[in-house]
Scaffold this motif. Structure first.
Motif, mmCIF file in Angstrom:
data_model
loop_
_atom_site.group_PDB
_atom_site.id
_atom_site.type_symbol
_atom_site.label_atom_id
_atom_site.label_comp_id
_atom_site.label_asym_id
_atom_site.label_seq_id
_atom_site.Cartn_x
_atom_site.Cartn_y
_atom_site.Cartn_z
ATOM 1 N N TYR A 1 -1.685 0.983 6.540
ATOM 2 C CA TYR A 1 -2.765 -0.111 6.607
ATOM 3 C C TYR A 1 -1.522 -0.311 8.158
ATOM 4 O O TYR A 1 -2.214 -1.221 8.868
ATOM 5 C CB TYR A 1 -2.833 -1.024 5.654
ATOM 6 N N GLY A 2 -1.842 0.297 9.162
ATOM 7 C CA GLY A 2 -1.363 0.213 10.568
ATOM 8 C C GLY A 2 -0.096 -0.609 11.211
ATOM 9 O O GLY A 2 0.208 -0.461 11.848
ATOM 10 N N ARG B 1 -4.257 -11.697 2.076
ATOM 11 C CA ARG B 1 -3.678 -9.870 2.494
ATOM 12 C C ARG B 1 -3.304 -8.595 1.888
ATOM 13 O O ARG B 1 -3.977 -7.495 2.071
ATOM 14 C CB ARG B 1 -3.269 -10.049 3.367
ATOM 15 N N ILE B 2 -2.227 -8.589 0.566
ATOM 16 C CA ILE B 2 -1.783 -7.989 -0.731
ATOM 17 C C ILE B 2 -2.965 -7.493 -1.665
ATOM 18 O O ILE B 2 -3.132 -6.510 -1.674
ATOM 19 C CB ILE B 2 -0.565 -8.577 -0.475
ATOM 20 N N ALA B 3 -4.231 -8.935 -1.868
ATOM 21 C CA ALA B 3 -4.747 -8.456 -2.465
ATOM 22 C C ALA B 3 -6.388 -7.744 -1.830
ATOM 23 O O ALA B 3 -6.362 -6.699 -2.614
ATOM 24 C CB ALA B 3 -5.606 -10.189 -2.892
ATOM 25 N N GLU B 4 -6.015 -7.725 -1.079
ATOM 26 C CA GLU B 4 -6.686 -6.492 -0.138
ATOM 27 C C GLU B 4 -6.979 -5.880 -0.032
ATOM 28 O O GLU B 4 -7.652 -5.115 -0.085
ATOM 29 C CB GLU B 4 -7.181 -7.454 1.579
ATOM 30 N N ILE B 5 -5.465 -5.125 0.756
ATOM 31 C CA ILE B 5 -4.727 -3.984 0.115
ATOM 32 C C ILE B 5 -5.085 -2.952 -1.370
ATOM 33 O O ILE B 5 -5.427 -2.095 -1.344
ATOM 34 C CB ILE B 5 -3.324 -3.820 0.974
ATOM 35 N N GLU C 1 -7.364 0.862 -4.574
ATOM 36 C CA GLU C 1 -7.709 1.255 -5.761
ATOM 37 C C GLU C 1 -9.580 1.307 -5.712
ATOM 38 O O GLU C 1 -9.344 2.584 -6.072
ATOM 39 C CB GLU C 1 -8.312 -0.409 -6.359
ATOM 40 N N ALA C 2 -10.315 1.128 -4.804
ATOM 41 C CA ALA C 2 -11.236 1.393 -4.510
ATOM 42 C C ALA C 2 -11.327 3.356 -3.782
ATOM 43 O O ALA C 2 -12.592 4.227 -3.874
ATOM 44 C CB ALA C 2 -11.837 1.256 -3.203
ATOM 45 N N GLY D 1 0.583 -1.067 0.015
ATOM 46 C CA GLY D 1 0.335 0.013 0.124
ATOM 47 C C GLY D 1 0.571 1.146 -0.079
ATOM 48 O O GLY D 1 0.219 2.245 0.813
ATOM 49 N N ILE D 2 2.456 0.831 0.137
ATOM 50 C CA ILE D 2 2.884 2.290 -0.328
ATOM 51 C C ILE D 2 3.909 2.708 -1.711
ATOM 52 O O ILE D 2 4.772 1.707 -2.036
ATOM 53 C CB ILE D 2 4.333 1.951 0.944
#
Length: 310
Positions: free
Chosen positions: A146-147, A207-211, A216-217, A130-131
């Motif tokens: 993401y924490g 988890r990577i796909a979720e991030i 994207e959203a 996410g970076i």
């Protein structure tokens, strides 16, 4: 205004030998994620850490030196960058996967580290997906998302000092705080080791796909942008995030020249196609002024603004 040529400043006679490439009056705008900015007087691309160290050791100390990586969180001003700009590329992109971590060169993209960890069944580095940007910049600014942040997973970083020393510093010596490190002045990160733990590959990949889906959203990742523009306020200053303060100040969609505050995520500035660096910076200052007027909070830039105006 035309940039002053490096040969007019006598740089050619002062530059030490380099195995890598030296480019005078090098355009930088196309290398910035915003696609703006003037040229560097001299762009230096060392072959590897040893090449960089020997170059820095022999460089006259009065010559200014600046380092750029992926240029994902930079506004390079329209007049360009004075002095010597060091860009770390192919020779700083090695990745070594170990049983309990990953060692990566500073030019590796953060996303690439996350993907290698997932392939190796290592967890703890998913947040790097996410970076935007590369390892060197992430370490230098203690990047986070993401924490998690770099200080949570870093074992050590190797740096080249302004005087040409190649040093390995443990995380305890890097003085990390929120979006900040205490690297020695002029130090250039060349390699780092990230700690991780064995885990199920499928869970790490999920988890990577979720991030990725969350980015994207919620973020304008396909636009000409530079990531989060302003730091979130300290807890004692405000309990709202930067984007909330910007939204409350009525800045969502605010435009100046070719620059615009993103409608999708209003802590992102966009180059809509024909922005100058001056447009982006002036728009950011307008946002800060409106937030100050409506909430009393003084937003601090997270994006670095470097160089001289046109």
């Amino acid at each position: 205004m035309n940039a002053v040529r490096p040969q007019d400043r006598g740089f050619d006679a002062l530059l030490p030998p380099l195995r890598g490439r030296v480019t005078p009056n090098a355009p930088l705008g196309a290398q910035s994620w915003f696609r703006v900015g003037g040229p560097a007087d001299v762009l230096v691309r060392p072959d590897d850490a040893e090449d960089l160290a020997s170059f820095m050791a022999a460089l006259p100390p009065e010559l200014p030196v600046m380092t750029i990586g992926a240029a994902s969180n930079l506004i390079i001003r329209d007049g360009g960058l004075r002095g010597i700009v060091v860009k770390l590329a192919r020779g700083f992109s090695d990745i070594v996967v170990e049983a309990d971590g990953i060692v990566a060169g500073s030019a590796c993209l953060d996303m690439t580290i996350a993907e290698h960890a997932a392939s190796a069944g290592l967890r703890g580095l998913e947040f790097l997906a996410g970076i935007p940007g590369s390892v060197g910049g992430a370490v230098a600014m203690n990047a986070g998302a993401y924490g998690s942040e770099i200080t949570d997973v870093l074992d050590w970083a190797e740096i080249v000092t302004h005087s040409g020393e190649l040093l390995r510093l443990p995380v305890q010596q890097l003085g990390f705080s929120y979006r900040h490190s205490a690297l020695p002045d002029g130090a250039i990160v060349v390699r780092a080791r990230f700690r991780a733990e064995a885990a199920d590959r499928a869970l790490v990949a999920a988890r990577i796909a979720e991030i990725r889906a969350a980015r994207e959203a919620t973020q304008p990742i396909r636009a000409r942008t530079g990531g989060s523009t302003f730091r979130n306020p300290d807890p004692g200053e405000s309990d709202r995030k930067a984007w909330e303060l910007i939204d409350l100040a009525g800045c969502r969609g605010l435009a100046l020249g070719g620059a615009q505050v993103s409608e999708k995520h209003c802590n992102f500035l966009l180059n809509t196609g024909n922005a100058a660096a001056a447009d982006l910076e002036a728009l950011g200052e307008q946002v800060r002024e409106r937030v100050r007027a409506t909430s009393g909070v003084e937003l601090a830039w997270e994006i670095k603004r470097i160089g001289v105006p046109a």
